[in-house]
Design a protein around this motif. Sequence first.
Motif: not given
Lengths: 340, 114
Positions: A152, A196, A246, A249, A251-256, B11-16, B20, B65, B67
Amino acid sequence: MSKDNIVIIGGGIAGMTAASRLLRLGYTPIIVEESDHLGGHVAEWHKLFPDMAPAQDIVQRLAEEVSAANIFLSTRVLFINRLHDTYIVMLNNGVSIQAQAVLIATGFNLFDATKKEEYGYGIYDQVLTNRDLERWFTTGDDPRLNGHEVKRAGFVHCVGSRDVKAGNTQCSKVCCVTAIKQAIELKEKFPDAEIWCFYMDLRLFGKKYEDFYINAQKDYGIHFIRGRVSEVSEGLDGRVIVKAEDTLSGKPVKVTLDLLVLMSGMVCNATINPIATSLGIDLDSDGFLRSKDNISHIVSSGRKGLFLAGACTGTKTVPETIAEANSAALDIHLYLTEGK
Amino acid sequence: MEFGFKLSPSSAVNLDQVDLSLYERLAAIEPDLRICMACGSCSATCTAAPFTGMSVRKVILDLQRGKEKEAAKMLSGCMLCGKCTMVCPRGINTRHLILSLCRIYGTKAKEEGK
Ligand SMILES: Cc1cc2nc3c(=O)[nH]c(=O)nc-3n(C[C@H](O)[C@H](O)[C@H](O)COP(=O)(O)OP(=O)(O)OC[C@H]3O[C@@H](n4cnc5c(N)ncnc54)[C@H](O)[C@@H]3O)c2cc1C
Ligand code: SF4
Ligand code: SF4
Ligand code: SF4
Protein backbone atom coordinates in the motif's frame (compact mmCIF):
# COMPACT_ATOMS: atom_id res chain seq x y z
CA MET A 1 36.66 28.64 -34.86
CA SER A 2 35.64 31.76 -33.01
CA LYS A 3 37.98 33.22 -30.44
CA ASP A 4 35.10 34.52 -28.34
CA ASN A 5 34.94 33.01 -24.87
CA ILE A 6 31.54 31.92 -23.62
CA VAL A 7 31.22 30.76 -20.02
CA ILE A 8 28.28 28.51 -19.15
CA ILE A 9 27.60 28.22 -15.43
CA GLY A 10 25.91 24.88 -14.71
CA GLY A 11 26.29 21.63 -16.63
CA GLY A 12 22.72 20.34 -16.40
CA ILE A 13 20.49 19.76 -19.41
CA ALA A 14 20.31 23.52 -20.02
CA GLY A 15 24.07 24.12 -19.91
CA MET A 16 24.91 21.02 -21.96
CA THR A 17 22.32 21.72 -24.65
CA ALA A 18 23.53 25.30 -25.06
CA ALA A 19 27.15 24.12 -25.16
CA SER A 20 26.33 21.53 -27.81
CA ARG A 21 24.68 24.16 -30.03
CA LEU A 22 27.50 26.67 -29.53
CA LEU A 23 30.08 24.03 -30.52
CA ARG A 24 28.17 23.48 -33.75
CA LEU A 25 28.14 27.24 -34.31
CA GLY A 26 31.94 27.25 -34.13
CA TYR A 27 32.59 28.31 -30.53
CA THR A 28 34.41 26.45 -27.78
CA PRO A 29 32.26 27.16 -24.73
CA ILE A 30 33.53 26.71 -21.18
CA ILE A 31 31.24 24.80 -18.82
CA VAL A 32 31.69 25.41 -15.10
CA GLU A 33 29.93 22.71 -13.09
CA GLU A 34 29.85 22.63 -9.33
CA SER A 35 29.35 18.86 -8.93
CA ASP A 36 31.65 16.10 -10.15
CA HIS A 37 29.47 15.13 -13.13
CA LEU A 38 27.38 16.61 -15.90
CA GLY A 39 23.63 16.16 -16.25
CA GLY A 40 22.24 18.05 -13.26
CA HIS A 41 19.05 16.68 -11.79
CA VAL A 42 18.20 14.63 -14.85
CA ALA A 43 21.28 12.49 -14.17
CA GLU A 44 19.45 11.30 -11.04
CA TRP A 45 16.16 10.47 -12.73
CA HIS A 46 15.20 7.04 -14.01
CA LYS A 47 12.68 7.48 -16.81
CA LEU A 48 11.29 10.70 -18.24
CA PHE A 49 7.62 11.46 -18.70
CA PRO A 50 5.66 11.34 -20.89
CA ASP A 51 7.30 8.64 -23.02
CA MET A 52 9.23 6.86 -20.26
CA ALA A 53 12.49 7.42 -22.12
CA PRO A 54 15.54 6.46 -20.00
CA ALA A 55 16.97 9.67 -18.51
CA GLN A 56 20.50 8.36 -18.94
CA ASP A 57 20.08 8.34 -22.73
CA ILE A 58 19.72 12.08 -23.02
CA VAL A 59 22.43 12.78 -20.44
CA GLN A 60 24.88 10.50 -22.25
CA ARG A 61 24.02 11.85 -25.68
CA LEU A 62 24.56 15.44 -24.53
CA ALA A 63 27.78 14.51 -22.69
CA GLU A 64 29.14 13.10 -25.96
CA GLU A 65 28.03 16.17 -27.89
CA VAL A 66 29.85 18.54 -25.51
CA SER A 67 33.04 16.51 -25.11
CA ALA A 68 34.94 19.08 -27.21
CA ALA A 69 33.97 21.92 -24.86
CA ASN A 70 36.22 23.07 -22.00
CA ILE A 71 34.66 21.49 -18.97
CA PHE A 72 35.53 22.31 -15.38
CA LEU A 73 33.91 19.84 -12.98
CA SER A 74 33.79 20.28 -9.19
CA THR A 75 34.40 23.96 -9.82
CA ARG A 76 32.58 27.05 -8.63
CA VAL A 77 32.50 30.60 -9.84
CA LEU A 78 33.74 32.90 -7.09
CA PHE A 79 32.73 36.18 -8.66
CA ILE A 80 32.24 37.87 -12.01
CA ASN A 81 33.31 41.40 -12.77
CA ARG A 82 32.22 43.39 -15.73
CA LEU A 83 34.99 45.05 -17.74
CA HIS A 84 33.68 47.17 -20.63
CA ASP A 85 32.00 44.65 -22.93
CA THR A 86 33.47 41.56 -21.30
CA TYR A 87 33.11 39.61 -18.10
CA ILE A 88 36.00 38.48 -15.92
CA VAL A 89 34.94 35.15 -14.46
CA MET A 90 36.99 34.03 -11.47
CA LEU A 91 36.87 30.32 -10.62
CA ASN A 92 37.73 28.74 -7.28
CA ASN A 93 40.58 26.75 -8.90
CA GLY A 94 42.50 29.94 -9.55
CA VAL A 95 41.60 30.19 -13.23
CA SER A 96 40.18 33.48 -14.47
CA ILE A 97 38.48 33.80 -17.83
CA GLN A 98 37.76 36.87 -19.88
CA ALA A 99 34.42 36.06 -21.48
CA GLN A 100 32.46 37.86 -24.16
CA ALA A 101 29.23 36.19 -23.03
CA VAL A 102 28.02 34.36 -19.92
CA LEU A 103 25.11 31.92 -19.75
CA ILE A 104 23.63 31.18 -16.34
CA ALA A 105 22.15 27.66 -16.31
CA THR A 106 22.27 26.83 -12.62
CA GLY A 107 18.88 25.13 -12.45
CA PHE A 108 16.78 24.57 -9.35
CA ASN A 109 16.90 22.94 -5.93
CA LEU A 110 14.52 20.31 -4.70
CA PHE A 111 12.42 21.54 -1.76
CA ASP A 112 13.80 20.22 1.52
CA ALA A 113 11.00 17.93 2.68
CA THR A 114 12.17 17.89 6.31
CA LYS A 115 10.75 21.43 6.51
CA LYS A 116 7.26 19.94 6.28
CA GLU A 117 7.74 18.13 9.56
CA GLU A 118 4.10 16.99 9.68
CA TYR A 119 4.84 14.63 6.78
CA GLY A 120 7.54 12.84 8.76
CA TYR A 121 10.39 12.85 6.25
CA GLY A 122 13.58 11.95 8.08
CA ILE A 123 11.48 10.77 11.02
CA TYR A 124 9.70 7.71 9.63
CA ASP A 125 11.51 5.19 7.47
CA GLN A 126 8.47 4.66 5.27
CA VAL A 127 8.49 8.26 4.05
CA LEU A 128 10.56 8.97 0.94
CA THR A 129 10.82 11.88 -1.48
CA ASN A 130 10.33 11.78 -5.23
CA ARG A 131 14.13 12.02 -5.56
CA ASP A 132 14.69 9.03 -3.25
CA LEU A 133 12.24 6.97 -5.27
CA GLU A 134 13.83 7.95 -8.61
CA ARG A 135 17.22 6.93 -7.21
CA TRP A 136 15.81 3.65 -6.02
CA PHE A 137 14.33 2.98 -9.48
CA THR A 138 17.80 3.64 -10.91
CA THR A 139 20.02 1.91 -8.37
CA GLY A 140 17.62 -0.58 -6.79
CA ASP A 141 19.27 0.23 -3.51
CA ASP A 142 17.66 2.08 -0.61
CA PRO A 143 17.87 0.73 2.93
CA ARG A 144 14.30 1.88 3.52
CA LEU A 145 13.02 -0.23 0.63
CA ASN A 146 15.46 -3.12 0.35
CA GLY A 147 13.70 -6.44 0.75
CA HIS A 148 10.30 -4.85 1.36
CA GLU A 149 7.20 -5.80 -0.53
CA VAL A 150 5.14 -2.65 -1.10
CA LYS A 151 1.46 -3.43 -0.64
CA ARG A 152 0.00 0.00 0.00
CA ALA A 153 1.59 3.23 -1.12
CA GLY A 154 0.64 6.89 -1.26
CA PHE A 155 1.90 9.95 -3.10
CA VAL A 156 1.56 13.41 -1.57
CA HIS A 157 1.33 16.15 -4.18
CA CYS A 158 2.43 19.78 -3.69
CA VAL A 159 5.03 19.22 -0.95
CA GLY A 160 6.58 22.65 -0.43
CA SER A 161 4.75 24.05 -3.46
CA ARG A 162 1.62 26.21 -3.46
CA ASP A 163 2.40 26.74 0.18
CA VAL A 164 2.76 30.27 1.50
CA LYS A 165 4.09 29.01 4.82
CA ALA A 166 6.82 27.03 3.10
CA GLY A 167 7.75 30.24 1.29
CA ASN A 168 6.76 28.97 -2.16
CA THR A 169 3.52 30.11 -3.69
CA GLN A 170 4.38 28.69 -7.09
CA CYS A 171 3.21 25.40 -8.57
CA SER A 172 6.21 23.22 -9.39
CA LYS A 173 4.46 22.06 -12.52
CA VAL A 174 6.30 18.74 -12.98
CA CYS A 175 5.25 16.92 -9.80
CA CYS A 176 1.67 15.97 -10.72
CA VAL A 177 2.88 14.13 -13.78
CA THR A 178 5.94 12.83 -11.91
CA ALA A 179 3.65 11.35 -9.23
CA ILE A 180 1.68 9.60 -11.95
CA LYS A 181 4.87 8.38 -13.62
CA GLN A 182 6.28 7.08 -10.34
CA ALA A 183 2.97 5.49 -9.32
CA ILE A 184 2.90 3.59 -12.61
CA GLU A 185 6.53 2.49 -12.20
CA LEU A 186 5.85 1.38 -8.64
CA LYS A 187 2.76 -0.53 -9.74
CA GLU A 188 4.85 -2.27 -12.40
CA LYS A 189 7.25 -3.41 -9.69
CA PHE A 190 4.49 -4.38 -7.26
CA PRO A 191 1.43 -5.26 -9.37
CA ASP A 192 -0.70 -6.10 -6.33
CA ALA A 193 -0.07 -2.81 -4.57
CA GLU A 194 -2.89 -0.37 -3.89
CA ILE A 195 -1.75 3.16 -4.66
CA TRP A 196 -3.35 6.47 -3.75
CA CYS A 197 -2.40 9.94 -4.97
CA PHE A 198 -3.47 12.83 -2.73
CA TYR A 199 -3.83 15.99 -4.81
CA MET A 200 -5.28 19.50 -4.55
CA ASP A 201 -5.58 19.98 -8.31
CA LEU A 202 -4.19 17.72 -10.97
CA ARG A 203 -2.13 19.92 -13.27
CA LEU A 204 -1.43 17.82 -16.33
CA PHE A 205 -0.76 20.52 -18.83
CA GLY A 206 1.76 18.97 -21.19
CA LYS A 207 1.59 16.88 -24.30
CA LYS A 208 0.23 13.44 -23.47
CA TYR A 209 0.14 14.08 -19.71
CA GLU A 210 -3.64 13.71 -19.53
CA ASP A 211 -3.38 10.41 -21.40
CA PHE A 212 -0.88 9.34 -18.81
CA TYR A 213 -3.43 10.14 -16.10
CA ILE A 214 -6.18 8.15 -17.84
CA ASN A 215 -3.68 5.32 -18.22
CA ALA A 216 -2.87 5.39 -14.52
CA GLN A 217 -6.57 5.22 -13.65
CA LYS A 218 -7.68 2.67 -16.17
CA ASP A 219 -4.76 0.31 -16.72
CA TYR A 220 -3.05 0.58 -13.36
CA GLY A 221 -6.05 1.16 -11.07
CA ILE A 222 -4.34 4.02 -9.23
CA HIS A 223 -6.71 5.89 -6.93
CA PHE A 224 -6.88 9.66 -6.80
CA ILE A 225 -8.12 11.45 -3.72
CA ARG A 226 -8.73 15.16 -3.81
CA GLY A 227 -7.41 16.54 -0.55
CA ARG A 228 -4.12 17.73 0.85
CA VAL A 229 -2.48 15.41 3.36
CA SER A 230 -2.57 17.12 6.74
CA GLU A 231 -0.45 14.82 8.87
CA VAL A 232 1.39 11.53 8.96
CA SER A 233 1.99 9.40 12.03
CA GLU A 234 3.41 5.99 12.76
CA GLY A 235 1.17 3.06 13.67
CA LEU A 236 1.98 0.26 16.12
CA ASP A 237 2.96 -2.08 13.30
CA GLY A 238 5.53 0.42 12.00
CA ARG A 239 3.47 1.51 9.01
CA VAL A 240 2.42 5.13 8.54
CA ILE A 241 -1.09 6.50 8.95
CA VAL A 242 -1.97 9.29 6.57
CA LYS A 243 -4.77 11.76 7.19
CA ALA A 244 -6.43 14.03 4.70
CA GLU A 245 -9.88 15.24 3.79
CA ASP A 246 -11.64 13.45 1.00
CA THR A 247 -12.97 16.77 -0.24
CA LEU A 248 -15.23 15.17 -2.84
CA SER A 249 -17.14 13.31 -0.10
CA GLY A 250 -16.63 16.10 2.40
CA LYS A 251 -15.34 13.55 4.93
CA PRO A 252 -12.04 13.05 6.69
CA VAL A 253 -10.14 10.10 5.31
CA LYS A 254 -7.32 8.01 6.69
CA VAL A 255 -5.26 5.19 5.31
CA THR A 256 -2.42 3.01 6.57
CA LEU A 257 0.49 2.67 4.17
CA ASP A 258 3.85 0.96 4.00
CA LEU A 259 5.33 3.60 1.68
CA LEU A 260 4.62 7.30 1.38
CA VAL A 261 6.29 9.38 -1.33
CA LEU A 262 6.48 13.16 -0.98
CA MET A 263 6.44 15.12 -4.23
CA SER A 264 8.97 17.77 -3.25
CA GLY A 265 8.72 20.83 -5.42
CA MET A 266 11.20 22.77 -7.52
CA VAL A 267 12.52 25.83 -5.73
CA CYS A 268 15.11 28.40 -6.69
CA ASN A 269 18.80 27.57 -6.42
CA ALA A 270 19.99 30.54 -4.41
CA THR A 271 23.72 29.78 -4.68
CA ILE A 272 23.97 31.87 -7.83
CA ASN A 273 22.03 34.85 -6.43
CA PRO A 274 24.98 36.87 -5.07
CA ILE A 275 26.74 36.69 -8.45
CA ALA A 276 23.56 37.28 -10.46
CA THR A 277 22.50 40.27 -8.41
CA SER A 278 26.01 41.74 -8.52
CA LEU A 279 25.62 41.77 -12.32
CA GLY A 280 22.26 43.48 -12.13
CA ILE A 281 19.91 40.50 -12.48
CA ASP A 282 16.96 40.80 -10.10
CA LEU A 283 15.08 38.01 -8.40
CA ASP A 284 11.49 37.42 -9.45
CA SER A 285 8.68 37.18 -6.87
CA ASP A 286 9.06 33.38 -6.83
CA GLY A 287 12.75 33.64 -5.91
CA PHE A 288 13.98 32.46 -9.33
CA LEU A 289 16.15 34.72 -11.51
CA ARG A 290 14.18 37.36 -13.34
CA SER A 291 14.20 37.30 -17.13
CA LYS A 292 13.91 40.48 -19.15
CA ASP A 293 10.27 39.49 -19.53
CA ASN A 294 8.37 36.25 -19.17
CA ILE A 295 6.91 36.07 -22.66
CA SER A 296 9.37 36.76 -25.41
CA HIS A 297 12.68 37.28 -23.59
CA ILE A 298 12.93 34.45 -21.10
CA VAL A 299 16.56 33.72 -22.00
CA SER A 300 17.57 37.35 -21.88
CA SER A 301 18.71 38.93 -18.62
CA GLY A 302 18.28 42.42 -20.00
CA ARG A 303 22.06 42.89 -19.49
CA LYS A 304 24.44 42.88 -22.41
CA GLY A 305 26.18 39.56 -22.92
CA LEU A 306 24.41 37.89 -20.01
CA PHE A 307 21.91 35.11 -20.76
CA LEU A 308 19.72 32.69 -18.78
CA ALA A 309 18.41 29.21 -19.62
CA GLY A 310 16.52 26.40 -17.97
CA ALA A 311 15.18 26.00 -14.45
CA CYS A 312 17.17 28.93 -13.03
CA THR A 313 14.32 31.21 -14.13
CA GLY A 314 11.44 28.99 -12.99
CA THR A 315 10.08 25.47 -12.96
CA LYS A 316 10.69 23.80 -16.32
CA THR A 317 10.32 20.41 -17.93
CA VAL A 318 13.20 18.89 -19.91
CA PRO A 319 11.76 19.81 -23.35
CA GLU A 320 11.18 23.38 -22.17
CA THR A 321 14.72 23.52 -20.82
CA ILE A 322 16.14 22.25 -24.11
CA ALA A 323 14.11 24.75 -26.14
CA GLU A 324 15.35 27.62 -23.98
CA ALA A 325 18.96 26.47 -24.11
CA ASN A 326 18.85 26.27 -27.91
CA SER A 327 17.31 29.68 -28.06
CA ALA A 328 19.94 31.10 -25.68
CA ALA A 329 22.75 29.62 -27.83
CA LEU A 330 21.31 31.33 -30.89
CA ASP A 331 20.89 34.64 -29.04
CA ILE A 332 24.51 34.44 -27.87
CA HIS A 333 25.66 33.77 -31.43
CA LEU A 334 23.66 36.74 -32.76
CA TYR A 335 24.96 38.94 -29.95
CA LEU A 336 28.56 38.03 -30.75
CA THR A 337 28.22 38.33 -34.53
CA GLU A 338 25.86 41.28 -34.94
CA GLY A 339 27.87 43.45 -32.61
CA LYS A 340 27.39 44.20 -29.01
CA MET B 1 -27.38 11.92 35.35
CA GLU B 2 -27.45 13.69 31.98
CA PHE B 3 -24.32 15.68 31.21
CA GLY B 4 -25.40 16.70 27.73
CA PHE B 5 -22.67 14.60 26.04
CA LYS B 6 -23.32 12.00 23.42
CA LEU B 7 -21.17 9.67 21.38
CA SER B 8 -21.35 10.29 17.65
CA PRO B 9 -20.17 7.60 15.29
CA SER B 10 -17.17 8.75 13.23
CA SER B 11 -18.00 9.74 9.71
CA ALA B 12 -14.36 9.43 8.63
CA VAL B 13 -13.58 7.25 5.65
CA ASN B 14 -11.11 4.57 6.66
CA LEU B 15 -9.52 3.32 3.47
CA ASP B 16 -8.05 0.35 5.35
CA GLN B 17 -11.52 -1.06 5.79
CA VAL B 18 -13.42 -0.14 2.66
CA ASP B 19 -15.03 -3.01 0.84
CA LEU B 20 -14.33 -2.50 -2.84
CA SER B 21 -15.86 -5.77 -4.03
CA LEU B 22 -18.84 -4.14 -5.71
CA TYR B 23 -16.65 -1.49 -7.29
CA GLU B 24 -14.27 -4.12 -8.64
CA ARG B 25 -17.10 -6.30 -9.96
CA LEU B 26 -18.55 -3.35 -11.78
CA ALA B 27 -15.14 -2.22 -13.06
CA ALA B 28 -14.59 -5.70 -14.48
CA ILE B 29 -17.50 -5.24 -16.90
CA GLU B 30 -17.43 -1.43 -17.09
CA PRO B 31 -13.70 -0.63 -17.09
CA ASP B 32 -14.39 3.02 -17.97
CA LEU B 33 -15.69 3.39 -14.44
CA ARG B 34 -12.08 3.89 -13.38
CA ILE B 35 -11.51 6.97 -15.53
CA CYS B 36 -14.17 9.16 -13.96
CA MET B 37 -12.50 12.43 -12.97
CA ALA B 38 -15.32 13.67 -10.75
CA CYS B 39 -16.06 16.67 -12.96
CA GLY B 40 -19.78 16.63 -12.15
CA SER B 41 -21.06 17.19 -15.68
CA CYS B 42 -23.30 14.14 -15.37
CA SER B 43 -24.99 15.44 -12.22
CA ALA B 44 -25.27 18.97 -13.56
CA THR B 45 -27.17 17.86 -16.63
CA CYS B 46 -29.32 15.22 -14.96
CA THR B 47 -33.02 16.13 -15.16
CA ALA B 48 -33.82 13.90 -12.22
CA ALA B 49 -31.09 15.31 -9.96
CA PRO B 50 -33.01 18.29 -8.54
CA PHE B 51 -35.87 16.01 -7.57
CA THR B 52 -34.22 12.74 -6.54
CA GLY B 53 -30.63 13.75 -5.76
CA MET B 54 -29.37 11.43 -8.48
CA SER B 55 -25.69 11.87 -9.32
CA VAL B 56 -23.57 9.45 -11.30
CA ARG B 57 -20.48 11.15 -9.90
CA LYS B 58 -21.64 10.38 -6.35
CA VAL B 59 -22.58 6.82 -7.25
CA ILE B 60 -19.04 6.23 -8.50
CA LEU B 61 -17.49 7.97 -5.49
CA ASP B 62 -19.65 5.97 -3.06
CA LEU B 63 -18.54 2.74 -4.72
CA GLN B 64 -14.91 3.84 -4.46
CA ARG B 65 -15.42 4.45 -0.75
CA GLY B 66 -17.19 1.13 -0.26
CA LYS B 67 -20.60 2.68 0.38
CA GLU B 68 -22.64 0.15 -1.52
CA LYS B 69 -25.98 0.90 0.05
CA GLU B 70 -25.77 4.62 -0.58
CA ALA B 71 -24.80 3.96 -4.19
CA ALA B 72 -27.59 1.47 -4.74
CA LYS B 73 -30.16 3.69 -3.09
CA MET B 74 -29.41 6.46 -5.52
CA LEU B 75 -30.11 4.27 -8.53
CA SER B 76 -33.87 4.44 -7.97
CA GLY B 77 -33.63 8.19 -8.59
CA CYS B 78 -32.57 7.67 -12.20
CA MET B 79 -34.97 7.51 -15.12
CA LEU B 80 -32.39 6.20 -17.56
CA CYS B 81 -32.79 9.09 -19.96
CA GLY B 82 -29.10 8.95 -20.91
CA LYS B 83 -28.42 12.68 -20.82
CA CYS B 84 -25.42 12.13 -18.56
CA THR B 85 -23.81 9.88 -21.16
CA MET B 86 -24.04 12.65 -23.71
CA VAL B 87 -22.08 15.11 -21.60
CA CYS B 88 -19.42 12.94 -19.94
CA PRO B 89 -16.07 14.34 -21.18
CA ARG B 90 -14.33 11.06 -20.51
CA GLY B 91 -16.76 9.23 -22.78
CA ILE B 92 -18.04 6.95 -20.06
CA ASN B 93 -21.27 5.20 -20.98
CA THR B 94 -22.85 6.24 -17.70
CA ARG B 95 -26.33 4.99 -18.58
CA HIS B 96 -24.98 1.56 -19.34
CA LEU B 97 -22.95 1.74 -16.16
CA ILE B 98 -26.11 2.41 -14.13
CA LEU B 99 -27.85 -0.58 -15.71
CA SER B 100 -24.87 -2.85 -15.07
CA LEU B 101 -24.68 -1.70 -11.48
CA CYS B 102 -28.41 -2.46 -10.98
CA ARG B 103 -27.82 -5.93 -12.36
CA ILE B 104 -24.73 -6.67 -10.26
CA TYR B 105 -26.13 -5.21 -7.08
CA GLY B 106 -29.30 -7.27 -7.54
CA THR B 107 -27.32 -10.49 -8.04
CA LYS B 108 -25.00 -9.67 -5.18
CA ALA B 109 -27.91 -9.03 -2.82
CA LYS B 110 -29.43 -12.37 -3.85
CA GLU B 111 -26.12 -14.19 -3.30
CA GLU B 112 -25.95 -12.73 0.16
CA GLY B 113 -29.57 -13.74 0.76
CA LYS B 114 -30.77 -10.21 1.35
C1 LIG C 1 11.35 14.57 -9.21
C2 LIG C 1 11.48 15.22 -10.56
C3 LIG C 1 11.33 14.45 -11.72
C4 LIG C 1 11.41 15.04 -12.98
N1 LIG C 1 11.16 14.26 -14.07
C5 LIG C 1 11.11 14.86 -15.28
C6 LIG C 1 10.71 14.10 -16.45
O1 LIG C 1 10.46 12.89 -16.35
N2 LIG C 1 10.62 14.76 -17.66
C7 LIG C 1 10.86 16.11 -17.76
O2 LIG C 1 10.70 16.66 -18.85
N3 LIG C 1 11.28 16.84 -16.68
C8 LIG C 1 11.39 16.25 -15.46
N4 LIG C 1 11.77 17.01 -14.37
C9 LIG C 1 12.26 18.40 -14.58
C10 LIG C 1 13.78 18.40 -14.88
O3 LIG C 1 14.49 17.84 -13.79
C11 LIG C 1 14.25 19.82 -15.18
O4 LIG C 1 13.56 20.32 -16.30
C12 LIG C 1 15.75 19.90 -15.51
O5 LIG C 1 16.51 19.30 -14.49
C13 LIG C 1 16.20 21.35 -15.69
O6 LIG C 1 17.52 21.35 -16.14
P1 LIG C 1 18.53 22.53 -15.78
O7 LIG C 1 19.80 22.22 -16.49
O8 LIG C 1 17.89 23.83 -16.02
O9 LIG C 1 18.75 22.44 -14.18
P2 LIG C 1 19.44 21.33 -13.25
O10 LIG C 1 19.05 19.97 -13.64
O11 LIG C 1 19.10 21.77 -11.85
O12 LIG C 1 21.00 21.50 -13.51
C14 LIG C 1 21.71 22.60 -13.00
C15 LIG C 1 23.19 22.28 -12.98
O13 LIG C 1 23.92 23.43 -12.55
C16 LIG C 1 24.83 23.09 -11.53
N5 LIG C 1 25.00 24.28 -10.68
C17 LIG C 1 24.08 24.84 -9.86
N6 LIG C 1 24.56 25.93 -9.26
C18 LIG C 1 25.83 26.08 -9.71
C19 LIG C 1 26.84 27.05 -9.46
N7 LIG C 1 26.63 28.08 -8.64
N8 LIG C 1 28.02 26.90 -10.10
C20 LIG C 1 28.23 25.85 -10.94
N9 LIG C 1 27.32 24.92 -11.22
C21 LIG C 1 26.12 25.03 -10.61
C22 LIG C 1 24.18 21.95 -10.81
O14 LIG C 1 25.15 21.15 -10.13
C23 LIG C 1 23.54 21.17 -11.98
O15 LIG C 1 24.44 20.28 -12.58
C24 LIG C 1 11.69 16.44 -13.09
C25 LIG C 1 11.87 17.21 -11.94
C26 LIG C 1 11.74 16.63 -10.67
C27 LIG C 1 11.89 17.49 -9.46
S1 SF4 D 1 2.42 20.15 -10.42
FE1 SF4 D 1 0.81 19.27 -9.17
S2 SF4 D 1 1.89 18.45 -7.36
FE2 SF4 D 1 3.28 19.90 -8.36
S3 SF4 D 1 2.93 21.83 -7.28
FE3 SF4 D 1 1.64 21.84 -9.14
S4 SF4 D 1 -0.34 21.04 -8.48
FE4 SF4 D 1 1.17 20.52 -6.87
S1 SF4 E 1 -29.63 8.57 -17.15
FE1 SF4 E 1 -30.20 8.85 -15.00
S2 SF4 E 1 -28.43 9.84 -14.10
FE2 SF4 E 1 -28.22 10.04 -16.31
S3 SF4 E 1 -29.12 12.06 -16.76
FE3 SF4 E 1 -30.71 10.53 -17.03
S4 SF4 E 1 -31.72 10.43 -15.04
FE4 SF4 E 1 -29.80 11.47 -14.71
S1 SF4 F 1 -19.42 13.33 -16.34
FE1 SF4 F 1 -18.16 11.48 -16.51
S2 SF4 F 1 -16.15 12.05 -15.71
FE2 SF4 F 1 -17.59 13.64 -15.08
S3 SF4 F 1 -18.23 12.98 -13.02
FE3 SF4 F 1 -19.72 12.17 -14.47
S4 SF4 F 1 -19.01 10.13 -14.96
FE4 SF4 F 1 -17.30 11.21 -14.01
